[in-house]
Write a protein that holds these residues in place. Structure first.
Motif, PDB file in Angstrom:
ATOM      1  N   PHE A 173       3.298  -6.583 -11.080  1.00 19.58           N
ATOM      2  CA  PHE A 173       4.261  -5.475 -11.064  1.00 19.58           C
ATOM      3  C   PHE A 173       3.854  -4.435 -10.024  1.00 19.58           C
ATOM      4  O   PHE A 173       4.703  -3.871  -9.316  1.00 19.58           O
ATOM      5  N   GLY A 174       2.562  -4.167  -9.936  1.00 17.77           N
ATOM      6  CA  GLY A 174       2.083  -3.179  -8.982  1.00 17.77           C
ATOM      7  C   GLY A 174       2.430  -3.541  -7.553  1.00 17.77           C
ATOM      8  O   GLY A 174       2.856  -2.681  -6.767  1.00 17.77           O
ATOM      9  N   ARG A 175       2.272  -4.815  -7.198  1.00 16.57           N
ATOM     10  CA  ARG A 175       2.634  -5.249  -5.840  1.00 16.57           C
ATOM     11  C   ARG A 175       4.140  -5.130  -5.617  1.00 16.57           C
ATOM     12  O   ARG A 175       4.592  -4.774  -4.521  1.00 16.57           O
ATOM     13  N   ALA A 176       4.928  -5.429  -6.646  1.00 10.57           N
ATOM     14  CA  ALA A 176       6.392  -5.313  -6.524  1.00 10.57           C
ATOM     15  C   ALA A 176       6.804  -3.871  -6.253  1.00 10.57           C
ATOM     16  O   ALA A 176       7.640  -3.598  -5.386  1.00 10.57           O
ATOM     17  N   PHE A 177       6.219  -2.939  -6.983  1.00 14.35           N
ATOM     18  CA  PHE A 177       6.558  -1.523  -6.781  1.00 14.35           C
ATOM     19  C   PHE A 177       6.057  -1.034  -5.424  1.00 14.35           C
ATOM     20  O   PHE A 177       6.724  -0.238  -4.761  1.00 14.35           O
ATOM     21  N   GLU A 178       4.880  -1.498  -5.011  1.00 16.11           N
ATOM     22  CA  GLU A 178       4.343  -1.079  -3.724  1.00 16.11           C
ATOM     23  C   GLU A 178       5.189  -1.637  -2.572  1.00 16.11           C
ATOM     24  O   GLU A 178       5.410  -0.945  -1.570  1.00 16.11           O
ATOM     25  N   PHE A 179       5.664  -2.856  -2.722  1.00 15.67           N
ATOM     26  CA  PHE A 179       6.601  -3.443  -1.749  1.00 15.67           C
ATOM     27  C   PHE A 179       7.835  -2.554  -1.635  1.00 15.67           C
ATOM     28  O   PHE A 179       8.263  -2.185  -0.530  1.00 15.67           O
ATOM     29  N   THR A 180       8.388  -2.179  -2.783  1.00 12.77           N
ATOM     30  CA  THR A 180       9.604  -1.363  -2.804  1.00 12.77           C
ATOM     31  C   THR A 180       9.362  -0.005  -2.176  1.00 12.77           C
ATOM     32  O   THR A 180      10.177   0.481  -1.383  1.00 12.77           O
ATOM     33  N   ALA A 217      -4.245   2.516  -5.090  1.00 12.52           N
ATOM     34  CA  ALA A 217      -5.638   2.855  -4.804  1.00 12.52           C
ATOM     35  C   ALA A 217      -6.271   1.809  -3.889  1.00 12.52           C
ATOM     36  O   ALA A 217      -7.067   2.143  -3.002  1.00 12.52           O
ATOM     37  N   TYR A 218      -5.911   0.548  -4.100  1.00 16.58           N
ATOM     38  CA  TYR A 218      -6.437  -0.519  -3.240  1.00 16.58           C
ATOM     39  C   TYR A 218      -6.020  -0.303  -1.792  1.00 16.58           C
ATOM     40  O   TYR A 218      -6.827  -0.442  -0.863  1.00 16.58           O
ATOM     41  N   ARG A 219      -4.774   0.053  -1.586  1.00 18.86           N
ATOM     42  CA  ARG A 219      -4.297   0.273  -0.214  1.00 18.86           C
ATOM     43  C   ARG A 219      -4.920   1.523   0.402  1.00 18.86           C
ATOM     44  O   ARG A 219      -5.168   1.567   1.612  1.00 18.86           O
ATOM     45  N   GLU A 220      -5.175   2.514  -0.430  1.00 21.51           N
ATOM     46  CA  GLU A 220      -5.836   3.726   0.073  1.00 21.51           C
ATOM     47  C   GLU A 220      -7.263   3.423   0.526  1.00 21.51           C
ATOM     48  O   GLU A 220      -7.749   4.009   1.501  1.00 21.51           O
ATOM     49  N   SER A 261       2.320  -7.441   3.994  1.00 25.35           N
ATOM     50  CA  SER A 261       2.445  -8.901   3.857  1.00 25.35           C
ATOM     51  C   SER A 261       1.143  -9.519   3.366  1.00 25.35           C
ATOM     52  O   SER A 261       1.155 -10.469   2.571  1.00 25.35           O
ATOM     53  N   GLU A 262       0.012  -8.985   3.815  1.00 21.11           N
ATOM     54  CA  GLU A 262      -1.282  -9.495   3.340  1.00 21.11           C
ATOM     55  C   GLU A 262      -1.500  -9.140   1.877  1.00 21.11           C
ATOM     56  O   GLU A 262      -1.997  -9.953   1.093  1.00 21.11           O
ATOM     57  N   LEU A 263      -1.121  -7.915   1.499  1.00 19.21           N
ATOM     58  CA  LEU A 263      -1.260  -7.490   0.104  1.00 19.21           C
ATOM     59  C   LEU A 263      -0.500  -8.420  -0.830  1.00 19.21           C
ATOM     60  O   LEU A 263      -1.017  -8.815  -1.882  1.00 19.21           O
ATOM     61  N   MET A 264       0.718  -8.793  -0.449  1.00 29.68           N
ATOM     62  CA  MET A 264       1.564  -9.602  -1.323  1.00 29.68           C
ATOM     63  C   MET A 264       1.005 -11.005  -1.538  1.00 29.68           C
ATOM     64  O   MET A 264       1.411 -11.704  -2.462  1.00 29.68           O
ATOM     65  N   GLY A 282     -11.679  -3.770  -5.249  1.00 29.53           N
ATOM     66  CA  GLY A 282     -11.417  -3.143  -3.961  1.00 29.53           C
ATOM     67  C   GLY A 282     -10.715  -1.809  -4.074  1.00 29.53           C
ATOM     68  O   GLY A 282     -10.773  -0.979  -3.160  1.00 29.53           O
ATOM     69  N   SER A 283     -10.053  -1.574  -5.210  1.00 30.06           N
ATOM     70  CA  SER A 283      -9.342  -0.304  -5.402  1.00 30.06           C
ATOM     71  C   SER A 283     -10.287   0.848  -5.719  1.00 30.06           C
ATOM     72  O   SER A 283      -9.970   2.018  -5.464  1.00 30.06           O
ATOM     73  N   LYS A 284     -11.422   0.520  -6.338  1.00 28.60           N
ATOM     74  CA  LYS A 284     -12.378   1.524  -6.811  1.00 28.60           C
ATOM     75  C   LYS A 284     -11.707   2.514  -7.771  1.00 28.60           C
ATOM     76  O   LYS A 284     -12.140   3.661  -7.904  1.00 28.60           O
TER      77      LYS A 284
END
Length: 223
Positions: free
Chosen positions: A103-110, A190-193, A201-204, A215-217
């Motif tokens: 779900f987190g990746r879906a929201f981050e994509f959006t 947090a992971y992307r930060e 695309s790599e995250l997904m 990796g998010s810490k």
């Protein structure tokens, strides 16, 4: 304006995912039998479902879900459905952590595709609820850790935290439903930060839930 917003969103998706083919968008009146349908080639939007509180007839949904049946939710919902095509998942990992990160990746994509859209519209929380949970995320995180929920595999238990409910009283009287979905998004944010070199695309494509968590810490810090 819906056409324009979708056009901009499709252009951003195409830039990040070159294999994306712009689908045909069809506005329909279905008699409230459907709301939004998304496939690779076509998107159907039942406009009458999103006429808002002033409509004489509305979808048969609980009031807390009906809040999402308004015009401003159409584009974020469509984009989130499109994310499913690119959101990879490890089918052998049945943990709640894997579910919430999906779900987190879906929201981050959006959010990445719609950078000007408010976060509360992306996750479909009232703005006040989103602000409350962001301010109390240390409590949410502590609850998940204390109850060893991240590696829970029982479907019924997981559903309490990612399924549709008006609230999650187990955590607190003001805790909104789908709190696990929100937590997954917060961890992904947090992971992307922490990993600014990782593209959308790599995250997904990251199916290793431990890689994202470590990796998010993330430690439940308030933004």
């Amino acid at each position: 304006d819906i056409e324009e917003d979708l056009g901009r969103a499709f252009a951003r998706i195409k830039k990040e995912f070159p294999d994306f083919k712009t689908p045909k968008v069809v506005a329909t009146f279905t008699g409230l039998e459907n709301d939004i349908y998304v496939s690779d080639s076509v998107i159907y939007i039942a406009l009458e479902a999103f006429m808002g509180k002033s409509a004489s007839y509305r979808p048969q949904q609980p009031n807390y879900i009906l809040e999402r049946y308004q015009k401003e939710y159409i584009v974020p919902t469509v984009v989130r459905f499109i994310s499913d095509k690119y959101n990879m998942n490890d089918d052998s990992d049945n943990s709640l952590l894997s579910d919430i990160l999906y779900f987190g990746r879906a929201f981050e994509f959006t959010a990445s595709v719609l950078p000007d859209v408010d976060k509360n519209l992306i996750i479909a929380y009232p703005d006040s609820s989103l602000q409350q949970v962001q301010n109390a995320q240390h409590i949410v995180w502590a609850y998940f850790l204390d109850n060893q929920l991240l590696y829970e595999q029982n479907v019924r238990v997981k559903e309490r935290y990612i399924g549709e409910r008006p609230g999650v009283p187990e955590i607190g009287p003001a805790c909104p439903g789908r709190i696990g979905q929100w937590l997954g998004w917060r961890i992904v944010q947090a992971y992307r930060e922490e990993n600014t070199n990782v593209s959308l695309s790599e995250l997904m494509k990251i199916t290793d839930s431990q890689k994202i968590l470590k990796g998010s810490k993330y430690r439940g810090e308030v933004e």
